[in-house]
Design a protein around this motif. Structure first.
Motif, short mmCIF file in Angstrom:
data_model
loop_
_atom_site.label_atom_id
_atom_site.label_comp_id
_atom_site.label_asym_id
_atom_site.label_seq_id
_atom_site.Cartn_x
_atom_site.Cartn_y
_atom_site.Cartn_z
N GLN A 44 16.56 14.56 -18.19
CA GLN A 44 17.48 14.81 -19.30
C GLN A 44 18.84 14.19 -18.99
O GLN A 44 19.22 14.03 -17.84
N ARG A 45 19.61 13.91 -20.03
CA ARG A 45 20.89 13.21 -19.89
C ARG A 45 21.85 13.83 -18.88
O ARG A 45 22.26 13.18 -17.92
N ASP A 46 22.25 15.07 -19.09
CA ASP A 46 23.27 15.68 -18.24
C ASP A 46 22.81 15.95 -16.81
O ASP A 46 23.62 16.04 -15.91
N SER A 47 21.51 16.10 -16.61
CA SER A 47 21.00 16.40 -15.28
C SER A 47 20.08 15.31 -14.75
O SER A 47 19.31 15.54 -13.82
N THR A 69 20.59 25.75 -12.09
CA THR A 69 21.56 24.67 -12.16
C THR A 69 20.90 23.44 -11.55
O THR A 69 19.83 23.53 -10.95
N GLU A 137 32.38 19.86 -7.27
CA GLU A 137 31.20 19.67 -8.13
C GLU A 137 30.08 20.65 -7.77
O GLU A 137 29.46 21.24 -8.64
#
Length: 149
Positions: A44-47, A69, A137
């Motif tokens: 997926q994009r964010d991960s 997470t 982060e």
């Protein structure tokens, strides 16, 4: 020898330095099947390219919920080296090398015996300076699972 192995069906990248056996029960009472699972990166994009870590958290009213997470290879190594995975009861989302698990991809605890000695992941874990604090982060990612480092 390459650290990564591409899973053909979903284009997920498997971390083959970590292997955990998992037994599948047959739905119709047939024989059980044991498969080898590895952590895999998300698509997926964010991960993208990150591993999912999961833990159970008790919420007010004694309701238990799963929190997860996504962390990078280096962050996963750091969490393992600092004992955070074990201390807070984290598991890692796993996938079989030959394809997808029949149901939802299971989460498994990563024990020291699950990590191939001398592998790039093992060397990354050994190279972590546990006296240094976690990066912003990584701390931010862990806040999503109710952990403050």
């Amino acid at each position: 020898m390459s650290l990564w192995l591409i899973a053909h069906q979903e284009n997920n990248v498997l971390l083959t330095d970590i292997a955990v056996e998992h037994t599948l029960a047959s739905k119709n009472g047939g024989p059980r099947e044991t498969v080898v699972l590895h952590p895999f990166t998300n698509t997926q994009r964010d991960s993208l390219g990150k591993f999912e870590i999961v833990r159970s958290v008790r919420k007010p009213g004694d309701k238990e919920v799963k929190c997860s997470t996504f962390v990078s290879f280096q962050q996963l190594a750091e969490l393992y080296a600092k004992g955070v995975l074990d201390e807070f009861g984290f598991s890692v989302r796993m996938c079989a090398a030959g394809g997808k698990h029949p149901n939802t991809n299971p989460v498994k605890k990563i024990l020291p015996t699950s990590i191939k000695p001398g592998s790039p992941f093992d060397l990354a874990v050994q190279g972590i300076d546990v006296s240094k604090p976690a990066t912003r982060e990584l701390r931010t990612a862990l806040l999503r699972t109710d952990i403050k480092l």
